[in-house]
Design an enzyme around this catalytic site. Structure first.
Site, mmCIF file in Angstrom:
data_model
loop_
_atom_site.group_PDB
_atom_site.id
_atom_site.type_symbol
_atom_site.label_atom_id
_atom_site.label_comp_id
_atom_site.label_asym_id
_atom_site.label_seq_id
_atom_site.Cartn_x
_atom_site.Cartn_y
_atom_site.Cartn_z
ATOM 1 N N SER A 219 -17.923 117.674 -9.781
ATOM 2 C CA SER A 219 -17.373 118.535 -10.841
ATOM 3 C C SER A 219 -17.004 117.680 -12.055
ATOM 4 O O SER A 219 -17.142 118.114 -13.194
ATOM 5 C CB SER A 219 -16.157 119.299 -10.331
ATOM 6 O OG SER A 219 -15.074 118.428 -10.127
ATOM 7 N N ARG A 223 -19.028 118.771 -15.303
ATOM 8 C CA ARG A 223 -18.261 119.465 -16.341
ATOM 9 C C ARG A 223 -18.672 118.951 -17.720
ATOM 10 O O ARG A 223 -19.003 119.718 -18.619
ATOM 11 C CB ARG A 223 -16.769 119.244 -16.120
ATOM 12 C CG ARG A 223 -15.902 119.918 -17.182
ATOM 13 C CD ARG A 223 -14.436 119.705 -16.920
ATOM 14 N NE ARG A 223 -14.046 120.302 -15.645
ATOM 15 C CZ ARG A 223 -13.784 119.619 -14.553
ATOM 16 N NH1 ARG A 223 -13.854 118.308 -14.575
ATOM 17 N NH2 ARG A 223 -13.451 120.221 -13.436
ATOM 18 N N ASN A 227 -21.031 121.044 -20.471
ATOM 19 C CA ASN A 227 -20.523 121.378 -21.804
ATOM 20 C C ASN A 227 -21.433 120.839 -22.893
ATOM 21 O O ASN A 227 -21.748 121.539 -23.856
ATOM 22 C CB ASN A 227 -19.113 120.819 -21.972
ATOM 23 C CG ASN A 227 -18.065 121.795 -21.490
ATOM 24 O OD1 ASN A 227 -17.771 122.766 -22.167
ATOM 25 N ND2 ASN A 227 -17.548 121.548 -20.301
#
Lengths: 297, 156
Positions: A219, A223, A227
């Protein structure tokens, strides 16, 4: 008019919208074409590696330049700016990691990660086509097929880069787990936490711990990657509006151009927040994960 | 999103940069920050000390001023006392002198009175002789009758 457009498009023989995006999302790698399989350890993304390393070196050299001239007297503007950054990271590290000796390593790690990721993310704010166009012109000039001149300039939109940094943080976590708790203590924790030490619970505990480590790391890397990849993609979609206008001279085409300018501006301004925020989040999670490695369950 | 060896390359770069920043970036900056914090703390302490010293000095100067005032008041009082003393002395002296002058004057006056009386006596005696001459229509020998005249004089 429709026929005119087609004629125009045919005359320019430009890429279709799908081709444009796929071209922009393909890495310049050692094979010279898009990677076929999901995982291939024999390939290196040259663009990501070069941009990431260059930006990292620039970031660290900038910090070093300031650090080597740092004075305890009245600081200049650059020094003051870097000091604000250092103070921010030092404060966060102090709040999360209570071992002063660990902080000597973890705080500079967090600072490096923050500045480096900020620089990599900031590449997203460069005009989307400038470097790839220059690259394809150079590629064509050196006698290659410009259709294969791939270049992605945002390293943090490459999963390899972000996941590598997350793995780096994971290895730091493992190091501190062993250093603080001892190898025996840590192994015991792997089987005794979170549900308690009982022979029946041991495998469940171990499974939970493994899932936890995997989830944290994946994660952490995903992440940032997600993005930045999404941000890049939105820039491409916005650019397609302008590209659609370039082929026409109609009213709706003009509206597309205005849409490109307005949406591009809004997204770029919003992206200033995102690139900073994502760098900050990555840094904070780094500190939190390393901090967790210091805590015994 | 393909995985490849970029990951390992990035991992190595990551640790090199972190090592560099730990070795050459973090320590000088934090040292500068700590030194500055210490400088500021020292400066504040010095300012505090200065303020304290100023307070003491102003207290001391107020003390000195008070003492000076007291001393000058004392001097003034002594001077006044001395002036009064001098005036009193002068007064006393003047009184003595005045008394002396008055006494002398009185003695003078008495002497004058005595002298005047003597003169008067002589004149009266002469008058008496002249008168007697006129009355007797007869010359009287002043030399022959001097004892009478003296007797008359004494009788006056």
């Amino acid at each position: 008019m429709a026929t005119e457009n087609v004629a125009n498009a045919a005359a320019h023989s430009g890429p279709t919208q799908g081709e444009y995006i796929v071209h922009h999302l393909t890495h310049l790698n050692t094979t010279g074409e898009a990677q076929k399989s999901i995982v291939d350890w024999s390939v290196i993304n040259l663009d990501s590696f070069i941009f990431s390393t260059a930006l990292g070196v620039i970031a660290v050299l900038l910090l070093w330049l300031v650090a080597s001239r740092a004075t305890a007297g009245v600081p200049g503007r650059l020094q003051a700016a870097i000091e604000v950054l250092v103070e921010m990271v030092a404060d966060q590290a102090k709040g999360i990691i209570h071992d002063a000796k660990s902080r000597l390593f973890v705080a500079p790690l967090a600072l490096t990660v923050f500045v480096w990721i900020f620089f990599m993310n900031a590449m997203d704010l460069l005009p989307l086509d400038v470097l790839p166009t220059l690259w394809s012109q150079y590629y064509a000039a050196t006698g290659h097929d410009p259709h294969h001149a791939y270049l992605r300039i945002v390293p943090s939109a490459d999963l390899n880069i972000t996941l590598a940094m997350a793995l780096g943080v994971l290895s730091v976590c493992l190091y501190y787990n062993i250093k603080i708790k001892g190898i025996g203590g840590w192994v015991h924790e792997l089987f005794a936490a979170p549900f308690g030490s009982h022979p029946v619970l041991a495998p469940i505990n171990f499974l939970m711990q493994m899932i936890e480590f995997a989830a944290k790391t994946i994660s952490h890397g995903m992440r940032l990657f997600g993005n930045m990849y999404a941000g890049e993609l939105v820039f491409m979609l916005i650019a397609l509006m302008g590209a659609a206008w370039a082929g026409t001279h109609s009213l709706s085409g003009g509206l597309l151009f205005a849409g490109h300018v307005i949406a591009g501006s809004i997204w770029a301004i919003f992206h200033i927040l995102i690139i900073t925020l994502q760098a900050f989040i990555f840094m904070m999670l780094t500190l939190v994960y390393v901090g967790q490695a210091h805590e015994s369950h | 999103m393909n995985l490849n060896a970029t990951l390992f390359a990035q991992l190595i770069v990551f640790f090199i940069l972190v090592w560099f920043s730990m070795k050459f970036v973090w320590p000088p900056i934090t040292k500068a920050l700590d030194d500055r914090a210490k400088k500021i703390a020292d400066g504040l302490a010095a300012a505090e000390r200065g303020k304290h010293e100023l307070e003491l000095a102003s207290k001391r100067s107020a003390e000195v001023v008070r003492e000076g005032k007291e001393k000058s008041a004392d001097v003034l009082a002594a001077a006044e006392k001395r002036a009064v003393q001098i005036i009193e002395d002068a007064k006393a002296q003047a009184k003595v002198e005045a008394d002396r002058i008055v006494t002398a004057a009185r003695a003078d006056v008495e002497q004058e009175v005595v002298r005047a009386r003597e003169q008067l006596r002589d004149q009266v005696a002469a008058l008496a002789v002249a008168g007697a001459e006129k009355i007797l229509r007869k010359e009287i020998n002043a030399g022959a009758h001097a004892d009478i005249l003296v007797a008359i004089k004494q009788g006056l």
